[in-house]
Design an enzyme around this catalytic site. Structure first.
Site, PDB file in Angstrom:
ATOM      1  N   GLY A  13       0.865  -1.027   0.229  1.00 21.98           N
ATOM      2  CA  GLY A  13      -0.060  -0.033  -0.060  1.00 21.98           C
ATOM      3  C   GLY A  13       0.917   1.242   0.035  1.00 21.98           C
ATOM      4  O   GLY A  13       2.134   1.123   0.093  1.00 21.98           O
ATOM      5  N   ASP A  14       0.304   2.572   0.057  1.00 26.57           N
ATOM      6  CA  ASP A  14       1.014   3.744   0.114  1.00 26.57           C
ATOM      7  C   ASP A  14       1.654   3.821  -1.250  1.00 26.57           C
ATOM      8  O   ASP A  14       2.755   4.716  -1.042  1.00 26.57           O
ATOM      9  CB  ASP A  14       1.602   3.959   1.224  1.00 26.57           C
ATOM     10  CG  ASP A  14       0.943   3.473   2.434  1.00 26.57           C
ATOM     11  OD1 ASP A  14      -0.320   4.097   2.786  1.00 26.57           O
ATOM     12  OD2 ASP A  14       1.173   2.846   3.166  1.00 26.57           O
ATOM     13  N   LYS A  17      -1.184   5.682  -5.470  1.00 28.32           N
ATOM     14  CA  LYS A  17      -2.191   5.447  -6.502  1.00 28.32           C
ATOM     15  C   LYS A  17      -3.304   6.808  -6.836  1.00 28.32           C
ATOM     16  O   LYS A  17      -3.499   6.837  -7.911  1.00 28.32           O
ATOM     17  CB  LYS A  17      -3.111   4.237  -6.013  1.00 28.32           C
ATOM     18  CG  LYS A  17      -2.682   3.022  -5.806  1.00 28.32           C
ATOM     19  CD  LYS A  17      -3.268   1.912  -5.503  1.00 28.32           C
ATOM     20  CE  LYS A  17      -3.538   2.060  -3.942  1.00 28.32           C
ATOM     21  NZ  LYS A  17      -2.482   2.021  -3.003  1.00 28.32           N
ATOM     22  N   GLY A  18      -3.515   7.549  -5.780  1.00 27.56           N
ATOM     23  CA  GLY A  18      -4.341   8.714  -5.878  1.00 27.56           C
ATOM     24  C   GLY A  18      -3.767   9.700  -7.160  1.00 27.56           C
ATOM     25  O   GLY A  18      -4.531   9.805  -7.913  1.00 27.56           O
ATOM     26  N   SER A 409       7.195   8.671 -11.946  1.00 30.49           N
ATOM     27  CA  SER A 409       6.855   9.853 -10.991  1.00 30.49           C
ATOM     28  C   SER A 409       8.197  10.486 -10.333  1.00 30.49           C
ATOM     29  O   SER A 409       8.965   9.724  -9.822  1.00 30.49           O
ATOM     30  CB  SER A 409       5.782   9.421  -9.912  1.00 30.49           C
ATOM     31  OG  SER A 409       5.714  10.725  -9.093  1.00 30.49           O
TER      32      SER A 409
END
Length: 422
Positions: A13-14, A17-18, A409
């Site tokens: 997680g983290d 994704k957003g 990114s």
């Protein structure tokens, strides 16, 4: 007929994704959430503002897009109202853009209390939940005792009273003290707010949109290694975070799945308890945490940090059928002279590239070392400007993982995103 493309986290997680959903949204007409609850914290930054979404799909900021909370999601009306009202205050009225599945399960006030009671009963064996009542809600779903959003329209008071009585019997057996009055009053008030939104038969709506050639993006929460079946059990979440979860969490057939975007960080993090083979409990781990601002978007908890784990990553890619990789937070490693990547595990003296059934302290990561790029990448706007060492790092990862890294990114803003292989 269009497909459902799926965007998933490949680690614990983290992964970011957003931001990626926000970047990809212009290519889609519909953005959906298919599992998880308000334990998810999807952070987006643009125009100098920062937003954290818990239950609402990250496509909500792109005007004219349909956003759907699918049947696989568990929804807390109180937190949902807080999230929606915060967006409205910042100029984003989502009332007409957001649809909610009738079959999404509701997190009740007693679910939150049960979550705390169960964690307290575990003592030192705590899972490290966010305390939002998500696990108990999924437990009720599987045991056929849950309440769904659609129940708001069908004898709800009677169903709620029955569920509450059952939970209070359990709490009494655990001898756990609690006071539900204020929380319950707030919860009932938030139900009226929830009813302002369009409550739909989401499986029909999504398949209709696909039939009418509207492209759909399914946004996953948490990460593959937290999947209840394939993650580091029992230190996992309560839902299926993998690609297959999009089918059951939205009501779409497997043949409707198109691209599978797999997101990972250039290093690795984990929140809460559970195994973490490449964790760095030293100054290097602290440096990664500080530079990467590795604190939970919802909980604020420190994230444990370590080098990238390619054994676990290849496992996630296999389980999810990833077609396109997306690497986040590359810039966090800008100042490291040497970059390490775990390429195998050594267990009882034997090396393996298989993600094992039991992930415990016996695992010794085997590292490959690569030279760092030692330059600020946050201002880079095209692939040709990547430093030589970073290009070599990408080539190394693609060789080990067998899938192309399509997006890189280099910062938190939506503009700090570089697409490759165009």
């Amino acid at each position: 007929m269009k497909s459902v493309d799926v965007l998933l986290g490949l680690q614990w997680g983290d992964e970011g994704k957003g931001k990626v959903v926000d970047v990809l949204t212009p290519r889609y007409d519909v953005i959906t959430r298919f599992q998880g609850g308000p334990n998810a914290g999807h952070t987006l930054e643009f125009n100098g503002e920062k937003y954290v979404l818990r239950s609402i799909p990250s496509g909500i900021f792109q005007g004219g897009k349909i956003n759907i909370i699918g049947n696989g999601v568990v929804l807390d009306p109180i937190l949902f109202q807080q999230e929606a009202e915060a967006l409205a205050t910042s100029g984003h009225d989502i009332t007409h853009q957001l649809y909610i599945s009738k079959k999404a399960h509701l997190i009740l006030p007693t679910h939150r209390i049960l979550d705390a009671a169960y964690e307290a009963a575990k003592g030192s064996g705590k899972i490290g939940t966010t305390g939002k009542g998500i696990g108990p809600t999924y437990t009720d779903k599987v045991s056929r005792n849950g309440l769904r959003v659609g129940d708001l329209l069908h004898n709800f008071e009677e169903k709620y009273a029955k569920a509450k009585k059952r939970h209070e019997t359990i709490l009494k057996s655990l001898n756990y003290p609690y006071d539900i009055a204020d929380l319950e009053a707030q919860w009932f008030a938030s139900l009226d707010y929830l009813k302002r939104f369009k409550i739909i038969d989401s499986e029909y709506e999504i398949n209709r949109l696909l039939q009418e050639d509207h492209p759909v993006l399914a946004e996953g929460a948490q990460g593959t290694l937290l999947d209840v079946d394939f993650g580091s059990y029992p230190f996992v979440t309560s839902s299926n975070t993998i690609c297959a979860g999009a089918c059951t969490g939205l009501g779409v057939a497997p043949r409707r799945i198109g691209k599978v975007y797999g997101i990972f960080k250039a290093y690795c993090t984990r929140v809460g308890s559970g195994p973490f083979p490449t964790e760095l409990c030293d100054e290097t781990g602290k440096k990664i945490r500080d530079i990467g601002h590795e604190y939970g978007a919802v909980t604020g908890r420190e994230r444990r940090c370590g080098w990238i784990d390619l054994v676990a990553l290849k496992y996630a890619i296999m389980i999810d059928g990833v077609t396109d990789l997306i690497m986040m937070k590359s810039d966090v490693l800008d100042t490291f002279k040497t970059i390490k990547a775990c390429v195998a595990y050594r267990i009882n003296g034997k090396e393996t590239e298989i993600f094992p059934f039991e992930i415990d302290a016996r695992i010794e990561p085997v590292y490959a070392e690569l030279p760092g790029w030692l330059c600020d990448m946050t201002h880079i706007q095209q692939e040709s400007d990547f430093p030589k060492e970073f290009k070599e790092y990408l080539t190394f990862l693609e060789g080990k993982l067998g899938v192309r890294i399509k997006i890189v990114s280099v910062g938190p803003d939506r503009k700090q995103t570089i697409e490759r292989y165009l």
